[in-house]
Design an enzyme around this catalytic site. Structure first.
Site, PDB file in Angstrom:
ATOM      1  N   LYS A 152     -13.451  -4.695  -5.557  1.00 56.17           N
ATOM      2  CA  LYS A 152     -14.291  -3.657  -6.173  1.00 56.17           C
ATOM      3  C   LYS A 152     -13.465  -2.721  -6.869  1.00 56.17           C
ATOM      4  CE  LYS A 152     -18.096  -0.461  -5.115  1.00 56.17           C
ATOM      5  NZ  LYS A 152     -18.589   0.386  -4.315  1.00 56.17           N
ATOM      6  N   LYS A 192       0.837  -1.345   0.145  1.00 60.33           N
ATOM      7  CA  LYS A 192       0.081  -0.014   0.094  1.00 60.33           C
ATOM      8  C   LYS A 192       0.837   1.128  -0.051  1.00 60.33           C
ATOM      9  CE  LYS A 192      -4.023  -1.717   2.609  1.00 60.33           C
ATOM     10  NZ  LYS A 192      -4.862  -1.401   3.852  1.00 60.33           N
ATOM     11  N   LYS A 238      -6.741 -10.994  -7.263  1.00 63.52           N
ATOM     12  CA  LYS A 238      -7.728 -11.240  -6.309  1.00 63.52           C
ATOM     13  C   LYS A 238      -8.959 -10.422  -6.623  1.00 63.52           C
ATOM     14  CE  LYS A 238      -8.574 -10.564  -1.680  1.00 63.52           C
ATOM     15  NZ  LYS A 238      -8.004 -10.285  -0.211  1.00 63.52           N
TER      16      LYS A 238
END
Ligand code: TRP
Length: 339
Positions: free
Chosen positions: A203, A120, A200
């Site tokens: 959304k 991240k 994976k």
């Protein structure tokens, strides 16, 4: 040490999900369907983690609808407020308080070592501390309820290991307080690839389908799914063992029908569109009851709010007991020693 809930001899489980709107196929297959089943066996606490959702920014204007859409999804799939505590993290301020106190026992080196932090943080020019401290809040979520176990995907294994380490370090410094919570890892989750067959399901990658989608929307998404890359023409024989769509049939299509698809794909008797059509229809059928329940809750937002308020109240009463113990052990109850 087991959970502190004396009213129940069941083991306690806690899990959380970030509010990014309606739950999608990956959330359902990887987490929610398990959570629904666990309700009979465990004392369950399910949390919508909005404090986590803001750690990397995010649009403030979307948070309200994201939280409510996830709450509706929880209720639609069958998480049951009669049997589980269902609540929103920021309704129970003890989460952030305990996370702050856990700063005292969490090594920065461990936080920097987390794979998710490394991934991240690459997206930021200046890394917000929230991205680094994320697993401390997660440990607080779990340990506030002295959860015995946490059902999570493989990607959260490391965070759960850190949760246990924080519990150990706290216990060593301040006396036996927290259990070493077990991770219940859903083995299938790692294998549920997005419709793009590459990443994976998520959304934000747009490679999934929202569980409350209308039938036409389900088909619109499933239609785009990547199949066996070597099957270019309709007349090419396919290889179900490498096909992501075929693996999704494993969740929605019964064994006989799967055997039939397998044979007809290999012989090119059916094409990928036919196979996807069957998958799409079966997903629509499986999720039909969810859409009906969702419609009910969408029409009654006040009822959803009430369920979340109730859940927060129950969660808070457990959280307060833990925090009283923690404050006392850390000397943060110093006020009581002043006359
Ligand atoms: N980090 C988890 C995820 O992204 C969400 C989460 C927050 C969580 N707190 C938790 C999961 C506590 C399990 C237990 O999926």
């Amino acid at each position: 040490m087991t959970s502190s809930n004396s009213a129940s001899t069941k083991r306690r489980v806690f899990s959380g999900m970030q509010p990014s709107g309606e739950a999608h196929l990956g959330n359902y297959l990887g987490a929610l369907r398990r959570w629904v089943d666990m309700q009979d066996e465990y004392d369950c606490v399910w949390c919508i983690v909005d404090d986590h959702a803001i750690t990397g920014g995010g649009d403030p204007a979307e948070l309200a609808s994201n939280v409510i859409d996830l709450a509706v999804s929880f209720l639609a799939v069958g998480l049951d407020p009669e049997r589980s505590i269902i609540f929103v993290q920021s309704d129970v301020h003890e989460h952030t308080e305990l996370a702050w106190l856990f700063n005292a026992v969490t090594p920065v080196g461990e936080l920097e070592r987390m794979t998710q932090f490394k991934d991240k943080s690459q997206r930021f020019e200046s890394i917000p501390a929230g991205i680094l401290n994320y697993p401390i809040l997660q440990a607080a979520d779990v340990l506030l309820y002295k959860a015995d176990a946490v059902p999570v995907g493989e990607d959260q294994r490391q965070h759960l290991e850190l949760t246990r380490e924080i519990a150990r370090k706290f216990n060593a410094a301040y006396g036996e307080t927290f259990p070493e919570t077990e991770a219940i890892i859903e083995k299938d989750v790692g294998r549920i690839m997005g419709l793009d067959g590459e990443a994976k399901m998520s959304k934000s990658l747009g490679n999934t389908v929202a569980i409350l989608s209308e039938p036409e929307q389900v088909w619109d998404r499933v239609r785009t799914a990547v199949t066996d890359p070597q099957r270019v023409r309709r007349t090419d024989p396919g290889r179900p063992e490498v096909c992501n769509v075929f693996s999704l049939h494993g969740f929605f299509t019964d064994a006989d029908a799967r055997a039939d698809i397998d044979a007809k794909c290999r012989s090119a008797e059916i094409g990928c569109v036919d196979c996807k059509r069957i998958l799409s229809d079966n997903i629509v059928t499986a999720f039909e009851p969810f859409r009906e329940r969702a419609a009910h809750f969408r029409a009654n937002p006040a009822a959803v709010r009430r369920i979340l308020d109730d859940g927060a109240e129950k969660a808070r009463s457990i959280a307060k007991t833990t925090m009283a113990e923690v404050r006392q052990k850390m000397g943060m109850d110093w006020r009581s020693s002043i006359d």
